[in-house]
Motif scaffolding. Structure first.
Motif, PDB file in Angstrom:
ATOM      1  N   THR A  48      35.304  32.260  47.425  1.00  0.00           N
ATOM      2  CA  THR A  48      35.567  30.957  48.029  1.00  0.00           C
ATOM      3  C   THR A  48      37.062  30.805  48.348  1.00  0.00           C
ATOM      4  N   PHE A  49      37.757  31.919  48.577  1.00  0.00           N
ATOM      5  CA  PHE A  49      39.192  31.907  48.841  1.00  0.00           C
ATOM      6  C   PHE A  49      39.547  30.866  49.904  1.00  0.00           C
ATOM      7  N   PRO A  50      40.565  30.067  49.735  1.00  0.00           N
ATOM      8  CA  PRO A  50      41.640  30.184  48.757  1.00  0.00           C
ATOM      9  C   PRO A  50      41.369  29.503  47.424  1.00  0.00           C
ATOM     10  N   VAL A  51      40.159  28.947  47.253  1.00  0.00           N
ATOM     11  CA  VAL A  51      39.842  28.284  45.988  1.00  0.00           C
ATOM     12  C   VAL A  51      39.324  29.317  44.988  1.00  0.00           C
ATOM     13  N   CYS A  52      39.766  29.265  43.761  1.00  0.00           N
ATOM     14  CA  CYS A  52      39.351  30.182  42.689  1.00  0.00           C
ATOM     15  C   CYS A  52      37.880  29.975  42.347  1.00  0.00           C
ATOM     16  N   ASP A  53      37.124  31.069  42.236  1.00  0.00           N
ATOM     17  CA  ASP A  53      35.736  30.987  41.782  1.00  0.00           C
ATOM     18  C   ASP A  53      35.546  31.746  40.458  1.00  0.00           C
ATOM     19  N   LYS A  54      36.625  31.988  39.772  1.00  0.00           N
ATOM     20  CA  LYS A  54      36.658  32.687  38.476  1.00  0.00           C
ATOM     21  C   LYS A  54      36.417  34.198  38.593  1.00  0.00           C
ATOM     22  N   SER A  55      36.459  34.746  39.818  1.00  0.00           N
ATOM     23  CA  SER A  55      36.319  36.196  39.983  1.00  0.00           C
ATOM     24  C   SER A  55      37.453  36.946  39.296  1.00  0.00           C
ATOM     25  N   HIS A  56      38.553  36.284  39.019  1.00  0.00           N
ATOM     26  CA  HIS A  56      39.689  36.937  38.352  1.00  0.00           C
ATOM     27  C   HIS A  56      39.297  37.422  36.955  1.00  0.00           C
ATOM     28  N   ILE A  57      38.327  36.778  36.339  1.00  0.00           N
ATOM     29  CA  ILE A  57      37.904  37.184  34.982  1.00  0.00           C
ATOM     30  C   ILE A  57      37.338  38.602  35.034  1.00  0.00           C
ATOM     31  N   LYS A  58      36.422  38.856  35.981  1.00  0.00           N
ATOM     32  CA  LYS A  58      35.837  40.192  36.119  1.00  0.00           C
ATOM     33  C   LYS A  58      36.900  41.203  36.550  1.00  0.00           C
ATOM     34  N   HIS A  59      37.747  40.803  37.492  1.00  0.00           N
ATOM     35  CA  HIS A  59      38.827  41.685  37.957  1.00  0.00           C
ATOM     36  C   HIS A  59      39.715  42.104  36.777  1.00  0.00           C
ATOM     37  N   ASN A  60      40.079  41.159  35.947  1.00  0.00           N
ATOM     38  CA  ASN A  60      40.942  41.471  34.803  1.00  0.00           C
ATOM     39  C   ASN A  60      40.234  42.403  33.816  1.00  0.00           C
ATOM     40  N   GLU A  61      38.931  42.174  33.593  1.00  0.00           N
ATOM     41  CA  GLU A  61      38.172  43.038  32.684  1.00  0.00           C
ATOM     42  C   GLU A  61      38.103  44.468  33.206  1.00  0.00           C
ATOM     43  N   LEU A  62      37.874  44.596  34.525  1.00  0.00           N
ATOM     44  CA  LEU A  62      37.717  45.922  35.125  1.00  0.00           C
ATOM     45  C   LEU A  62      39.024  46.690  35.238  1.00  0.00           C
ATOM     46  N   GLY A  64      42.248  45.649  33.737  1.00  0.00           N
ATOM     47  CA  GLY A  64      43.290  45.444  32.737  1.00  0.00           C
ATOM     48  C   GLY A  64      44.416  44.572  33.264  1.00  0.00           C
ATOM     49  N   ASP A  65      44.202  43.993  34.437  1.00  0.00           N
ATOM     50  CA  ASP A  65      45.206  43.100  35.025  1.00  0.00           C
ATOM     51  C   ASP A  65      45.212  41.771  34.263  1.00  0.00           C
ATOM     52  N   ASN A  66      46.134  40.895  34.601  1.00  0.00           N
ATOM     53  CA  ASN A  66      46.213  39.618  33.881  1.00  0.00           C
ATOM     54  C   ASN A  66      46.421  38.444  34.830  1.00  0.00           C
ATOM     55  N   VAL A  67      45.807  38.510  36.015  1.00  0.00           N
ATOM     56  CA  VAL A  67      46.031  37.461  37.013  1.00  0.00           C
ATOM     57  C   VAL A  67      45.128  36.255  36.772  1.00  0.00           C
ATOM     58  N   GLY A  68      45.585  35.122  37.247  1.00  0.00           N
ATOM     59  CA  GLY A  68      44.826  33.887  37.132  1.00  0.00           C
ATOM     60  C   GLY A  68      45.205  32.946  38.256  1.00  0.00           C
ATOM     61  N   PRO A  69      44.550  31.793  38.323  1.00  0.00           N
ATOM     62  CA  PRO A  69      44.742  30.882  39.448  1.00  0.00           C
ATOM     63  C   PRO A  69      46.029  30.065  39.347  1.00  0.00           C
ATOM     64  N   LEU A  70      46.375  29.477  40.479  1.00  0.00           N
ATOM     65  CA  LEU A  70      47.395  28.426  40.524  1.00  0.00           C
ATOM     66  C   LEU A  70      46.630  27.119  40.390  1.00  0.00           C
ATOM     67  N   ILE A  71      46.947  26.329  39.392  1.00  0.00           N
ATOM     68  CA  ILE A  71      46.235  25.070  39.159  1.00  0.00           C
ATOM     69  C   ILE A  71      47.129  23.910  39.580  1.00  0.00           C
ATOM     70  N   LEU A  72      46.621  23.127  40.515  1.00  0.00           N
ATOM     71  CA  LEU A  72      47.347  21.927  40.930  1.00  0.00           C
ATOM     72  C   LEU A  72      46.692  20.732  40.257  1.00  0.00           C
ATOM     73  N   LYS A  73      47.508  19.935  39.602  1.00  0.00           N
ATOM     74  CA  LYS A  73      46.997  18.751  38.909  1.00  0.00           C
ATOM     75  C   LYS A  73      47.543  17.511  39.589  1.00  0.00           C
ATOM     76  N   LYS A  74      46.630  16.594  39.833  1.00  0.00           N
ATOM     77  CA  LYS A  74      47.020  15.336  40.457  1.00  0.00           C
ATOM     78  C   LYS A  74      47.374  14.350  39.351  1.00  0.00           C
ATOM     79  N   LYS A  75      48.524  13.721  39.499  1.00  0.00           N
ATOM     80  CA  LYS A  75      48.914  12.716  38.505  1.00  0.00           C
ATOM     81  C   LYS A  75      47.994  11.516  38.594  1.00  0.00           C
ATOM     82  N   THR A  76      47.542  11.052  37.467  1.00  0.00           N
ATOM     83  CA  THR A  76      46.741   9.832  37.469  1.00  0.00           C
ATOM     84  C   THR A  76      47.645   8.695  37.049  1.00  0.00           C
TER      85      THR A  76
END
Ligand code: FES
Length: 77
Positions: A48-62, A64-76
Motif C-alpha cells: 500500500t506504498f507510501p502507507v506502511c502495511d507492516k511488510s517491514h516485519i517480514k523484510h526484517n525477519e528475512l 536481518g535489517d531493522n527498518v520501520g515506518p515513519l509515523i506522523l502523529k496529529k496533535k489533539t
C-alpha cells in the motif's frame, strides 16, 4: 567478482514500486491527515506504498535489517 552494474542492481532498495518513474516522490499535506496517526513506509516493501502495511516485519525477519515506518502523529487539542 561482480561487475559494477550487477553490484548496483543487487543493492536496489526499491524492487517494484512505480518503476516507470525516474524518481518516486510522495507529498502529503499535514493538514490533510484524517487520523491521529499515519505510518509511512520506509522499507519499500509495502503493498500500500507510501502507507506502511507492516511488510517491514517480514523484510526484517528475512534479511536481518531493522527498518520501520515513519509515523506522523496529529496533535489533539
Ligand atoms: Fe515498509 Fe512498514 S511496510 S515500513
Amino acid at each position: 567478482f561482480l561487475p559494477k552494474k550487477q553490484k548496483q542492481r543487487d543493492s536496489l532498495i526499491n524492487l517494484k514500486i512505480q518503476k516507470e518513474n525516474p524518481k518516486v516522490v510522495n507529498e502529503i499535506d499535514i493538514e490533510d491527515l484524517r487520523t491521529p496517526n499515519v505510518c509511512y513506509c520506509r522499507c519499500w516493501r509495502s503493498k500500500t506504498f507510501p502507507v506502511c502495511d507492516k511488510s517491514h516485519i517480514k523484510h526484517n525477519e528475512l534479511t536481518g535489517d531493522n527498518v520501520g515506518p515513519l509515523i506522523l502523529k496529529k496533535k489533539t487539542l
